[in-house]
Design an enzyme around this catalytic site. Sequence first.
Site, PDB file in Angstrom:
ATOM      1  N   GLY A   1      -0.163   5.101   0.026  1.00 29.07           N
ATOM      2  CA  GLY A   1      -1.097   5.543   1.088  1.00 29.07           C
ATOM      3  C   GLY A   1      -0.202   6.622   1.799  1.00 29.07           C
ATOM      4  N   TYR A   2      -1.186   7.264   2.639  1.00 32.42           N
ATOM      5  CA  TYR A   2      -0.793   8.514   3.532  1.00 32.42           C
ATOM      6  C   TYR A   2       0.445   8.506   4.493  1.00 32.42           C
ATOM      7  CZ  TYR A   2      -1.352  11.964   7.183  1.00 32.42           C
ATOM      8  OH  TYR A   2      -1.122  12.937   8.173  1.00 32.42           O
TER       9      TYR A   2
ATOM     10  N   GLY B   1       0.767  -1.316   0.204  1.00 33.41           N
ATOM     11  CA  GLY B   1      -0.044  -0.001   0.147  1.00 33.41           C
ATOM     12  C   GLY B   1       0.810   1.274  -0.232  1.00 33.41           C
TER      13      GLY B   1
ATOM     14  N   TYR C   1      -8.227  -1.259  22.443  1.00 35.90           N
ATOM     15  CA  TYR C   1      -9.441  -0.877  23.182  1.00 35.90           C
ATOM     16  C   TYR C   1     -10.505  -0.597  22.008  1.00 35.90           C
ATOM     17  CZ  TYR C   1      -9.023   4.004  22.498  1.00 35.90           C
ATOM     18  OH  TYR C   1      -9.289   5.282  22.148  1.00 35.90           O
TER      19      TYR C   1
ATOM     20  N   ALA D   1      -0.982  -1.925   4.031  1.00 36.54           N
ATOM     21  CA  ALA D   1      -2.364  -1.763   3.468  1.00 36.54           C
ATOM     22  C   ALA D   1      -3.295  -2.276   3.942  1.00 36.54           C
ATOM     23  CB  ALA D   1      -2.016  -2.430   1.748  1.00 36.54           C
TER      24      ALA D   1
ATOM     25  N   SER E   1      -7.333  10.610   7.307  1.00 37.10           N
ATOM     26  CA  SER E   1      -6.749  11.555   8.363  1.00 37.10           C
ATOM     27  C   SER E   1      -6.656  12.806   7.449  1.00 37.10           C
ATOM     28  CB  SER E   1      -5.149  11.147   8.409  1.00 37.10           C
ATOM     29  OG  SER E   1      -5.033  10.049   9.272  1.00 37.10           O
TER      30      SER E   1
ATOM     31  N   LYS F   1      -9.240  -4.235  12.285  1.00 38.20           N
ATOM     32  CA  LYS F   1      -7.649  -4.296  12.839  1.00 38.20           C
ATOM     33  C   LYS F   1      -7.462  -5.167  13.704  1.00 38.20           C
ATOM     34  CE  LYS F   1      -5.318  -1.739  11.220  1.00 38.20           C
ATOM     35  NZ  LYS F   1      -4.732  -1.917   9.773  1.00 38.20           N
TER      36      LYS F   1
END
Length: 351
Positions: A15-16, A12, A135, A86, A209, A169
Amino acid sequence: MPETPQRILVTGAAGYLASWIVEDLLRNGHTVHGTVRHLKDHSKIQHLTDLAARYPQRLLLFEADLLSEGSFDQAMQGCSVVIHTASPYFLDRPRDVEQQLIQPALGGTRNVLAAVKRTETIKRVVLTSSIAALYNDACDLSGVDGQTVQEGDVNPNTRKTHNPYAYSKTIAEQAAWEECRQQQRWDLVSMHPGAIFGPSLSKRPDATSVGMMMQFLNGTYRQGVPRLWLGLVDVRDAARAHVRAATLAEAHHRYIVVAESLRLLEIARLMRVREFGVEDKLPQAEVPKGLMWLMGPMVGLQRRYIARNVNFPVHFNNQRSQTELGVHYRAPAETLNDHIRQLVGDGLIRA
Ligand code: NAP
């Protein structure tokens, strides 16, 4: 001390966050194999093409898709480390959670690790996870000393229906650790950044973001913000943490990558808005929780999320990233103002 040059795959790469990882690796003498979804999509990869010109022979780009089996094999050839960034990152609930979020996150991680299994030269995998894997809601921390998230924490009640990004995630990271335990050749280091801000290397407006920062600056929150805490980190520091995790032999286990935890209103106040001419766009107050609960669905926030996050402080223990990886975190004011400067400079917001 200079890092020993290695050949490192970044998934990836356009990506940012990944773009800064690529830049940091190149600046520190490494050779990078970067995967992108479409080599012909110049608008997405122009900044990588520019980096390739600045560092001749040291940035090679490959096409790969998380959803396509065997896609990463060619790009991985000859590499010693994989940095797997990615993964779809969007906080708004996608139309098809399974197809747009879970499959690329979980199936994609499995796909990349299947290629690692076939590539004898790989000795380390660095996985970009998130604090969202530690969390679920800030209220989970209310009984915890200092409301502080630690690296040993595991998202306790993640569900596909509530905060599906956190779910994606959490299960992708768990799958990676399971895969790692099956063998001895490569080790795994898992990175857990907070909300990443700071200048982008590209003019892409589609990273979450970048979108969040643009919402702050275009007046979306002018009427006020909920009393929510965000663990912030500069994109350049998050990239540095990844590179250290990739190249330091002693790096291990999980790293929280957060500079500081701040309320949304505190974040707004750190923005030197007068310099950029956007002072009237920023929030000046916090919206009471009851009102937020009523308005939430109109501004894209689920009531369950508001109930479990607004008014609950959350902090992060970032000690190991500093002592073991040697990360020096920038102050959030520098991060935010550099980000605004880039957005103004690139014409993405009007000053
Ligand atoms: P981003 O700019 O949207 O980057 C996501 C990358 O994933 C893009 O390069 C995208 O490819 C790639 N991707 C998505 N679906 C793909 C697919 N099916 N096949 C191949 N590539 C695919 O977002 P980011 O903020 O840099 O996020 C990078 C990583 O950091 C993610 O793992 C995210 O969960 C994690 N993270 C981000 C933050 C944050 O605040 N930004 C915080 C914690 C963790 P294209 O370039 O082709 O679109």
